[in-house]
Enzyme design. Structure first.
Site, PDB file in Angstrom:
ATOM      1  N   HIS A 141       0.877  -1.176   0.000  1.00  0.00           N
ATOM      2  CA  HIS A 141       0.000   0.000   0.000  1.00  0.00           C
ATOM      3  C   HIS A 141       0.906   1.215   0.000  1.00  0.00           C
ATOM      4  CE1 HIS A 141       0.826   0.442   4.350  1.00  0.00           C
ATOM      5  NE2 HIS A 141       0.576  -0.850   4.468  1.00  0.00           N
ATOM      6  N   HIS A 176      -1.802   3.933   5.499  1.00  0.00           N
ATOM      7  CA  HIS A 176      -2.369   3.485   4.218  1.00  0.00           C
ATOM      8  C   HIS A 176      -2.624   4.779   3.456  1.00  0.00           C
ATOM      9  CE1 HIS A 176      -3.898  -0.649   5.838  1.00  0.00           C
ATOM     10  NE2 HIS A 176      -2.608  -0.499   5.934  1.00  0.00           N
TER      11      HIS A 176
HETATM   12  N1  GLY Z   1       0.315  -1.975   9.719  1.00  0.00           N
HETATM   13  C1  GLY Z   1      -0.720  -2.008   8.799  1.00  0.00           C
HETATM   14  C2  GLY Z   1      -0.310  -2.620   7.553  1.00  0.00           C
HETATM   15  O1  GLY Z   1       0.706  -3.265   7.496  1.00  0.00           O
HETATM   16  O2  GLY Z   1      -0.930  -2.442   6.555  1.00  0.00           O
HETATM   17 MN    MN Z   2       1.560  -2.152   5.830  1.00  0.00          MN
END
Ligand code: GLY
Ligand code: MN
Ligand code: MN
Length: 456
Positions: A368, A375
């Site tokens: 992402h 995100h």
């Molecule tokens: N820590 C959230 C993820 O790895 O997307």
């Molecule tokens: Mn992540």
């Protein structure tokens, strides 16, 4: 206790300059017509329990365009006298409130130190909006963040709507500006990369401190405390997202939250934790044996995930589609699981999104975007086509394999029972290839085995 770890961090970078904020604003305004209006709200404060608020974190778009972190604030931008003019409406100074809640920059501080042309009390917003809206044909405003600001905007529009018939001016549409700002946020500037590097080095060393403090008498929460304690000790604002700290079967739960089990001899712990620094996130996952030594079975899976991560990182190249790392990671994982006899399908069958067995053991995406939001914003498939990677983009690479023998939907191979491995790094796209921002975090089997349980 963290002094040695702290010495590995290096100096803090310079903050983002006001010139850079102005340049971000200009890039956005250049997309607007001269009789359009931008209204941007800080996020609301949220309640933890009676009388107690969650620590305040403003909306990332507000931080991106102004560097303003305070609650109860609204930025308004309008084309006035040949140029775009930025006003910010903020909580005014108030000694009694400041005694209880903390000092405020107030109107005076905002105009003196922030990249704005005017600053006013938030109490003046409604009247000002009524004035500004008069000559605006379009309002850029994201609804749903602050309902009281939405009401002000709707009321002002409704009022002008009636007057429009007479005057011939007034807003006829509202557009959410978020996707335009997201496009600007996708490629990070050199100054943003410096902030992300700092968040990354702190997070890397925090994971190393956790590995070093680990032993078979620890509990998940104690290891969480080491990691998050170091985030704070090193001067970041703390975690960028709630830490996932799970041993054994808990490591096979992707968003495990309890973080309260004992760490048992023979188990692998999976920790997904990253710090936030000046609004910028880091996102790291490491998985290591509690007793400092991987079993052969754990090594097989760990090395496979690491190989898949390396294959994915190698795809982080200018011009490749954003999903090339995911495809590369999936291919390596599927090949490895076929070779280990865990998947009894052809490679093509194993990779099928609906019927492939890879999804039994690897059920999430590999990447992402990362930036001000962990995100981060940015459309992955503009016009339905995968976005091509560009210099300055940052993304995570986080393949994993999860063998939860508690799951009724699969037959978990007993050899790998309750083993969860994820390896996650943050990667910057550069013209010279991928740059792993979190490279300081120990990752190979040898590195991890030489560190776990050994003090700095
Ligand atoms: N820590 C959230 C993820 O790895 O997307
Ligand atoms: Mn992540
Ligand atoms: Mn993560």
């Amino acid at each position: 206790m963290f002094d040695k770890a702290l010495s590995l961090i290096g100096p803090e970078p310079k903050p983002i300059s006001n010139e850079e904020y102005r340049s971000r604003q200009s890039k956005l305004f250049s997309q607007f017509g001269e009789n359009e209006l931008l209204i941007l709200c800080s996020s609301p404060e949220t309640i933890h329990s009676n009388d107690v608020h969650h620590p305040y974190r403003s909306q990332s778009d507000m931080i991106y365009l102004t560097g303003w972190y305070e609650p109860e604030s609204v930025m308004v931008a309008q084309f006035v006298d040949d140029s775009w003019t930025v006003s910010i409406f903020v909580q005014p100074k108030d000694t009694l409130k400041e005694i209880w809640e903390g000092r405020r920059p107030g109107v005076e501080g905002a105009i003196k130190d922030w990249p704005v042309d005017h600053a006013y009390s938030i109490d003046d917003l409604e009247e000002s909006l009524n004035q500004s809206i008069v000559n605006s044909s379009r309002i850029y405003h994201r609804t749903g963040i602050r309902t009281e600001i939405d009401s002000m905007v709707f009321d002002a529009i409704q009022h002008r709507g009636r007057a429009r018939q007479m005057a011939g001016t007034g807003p006829i549409s509202i557009e959410d500006p978020s996707s335009r700002i997201a496009e600007l946020r996708l490629c990070k500037s050199p100054a943003e990369i410096e902030q992300m590097k700092y968040a990354s080095i702190v997070s890397s060393i925090a994971h190393e401190a956790a590995m070093r403090s680990c032993n078979t008498n620890r509990t998940e929460n104690q290891i969480q405390a080491i990691i998050e304690g170091f985030f704070v000790f090193s001067g970041t604002s703390g975690w960028a997202y709630p830490s996932i700290v799970g041993c054994g079967e808990n490591a096979t739960i992707l968003h495990y939250k309890e973080n309260n089990s004992p760490c048992k001899d023979g188990e692998v712990i999976l920790i997904d934790a990253g710090a936030e620094y000046r609004g910028y996130a880091s996102d790291i996952t490491r998985s290591w044996p509690i007793n400092g030594k991987f079993t052969d079975a754990q090594k097989e899976i760990y090395q496979l995930v690491l190989d898949s991560q390396e294959a994915a990182i190698a795809e982080c190249v200018v011009g490749k589609p954003y999903n090339a790392p995911h495809d590369a990671a999936r291919k390596v994982l599927a090949e490895g699981l076929i070779e280990l006899g865990i998947i009894n399908q052809s490679l093509e069958e194993a990779l099928d999104f609906n019927t492939g067995e890879l999804r039994n053991w690897y059920m999430h995406n590999t990447s992402h975007w990362i930036g001000l939001d962990v995100h981060d914003v940015g459309v992955y498939k503009p016009n339905g086509e995968p976005r091509l990677l560009e210099e300055g983009m940052c993304l995570t690479i986080e393949p994993g394999l999860y063998f939860g023998s508690w799951r009724p939907d699969v037959n978990c191979p007993p050899k790998y029972s309750n083993l969860g491995i994820r390896i996650e790094d943050d990667v910057l796209i550069t013209s010279n290839g991928p740059e792993v921002l979190t490279a300081a975090c120990p990752k190979t089997i040898d590195e991890i085995e030489s560190i776990v349980g050994k003090s700095f």
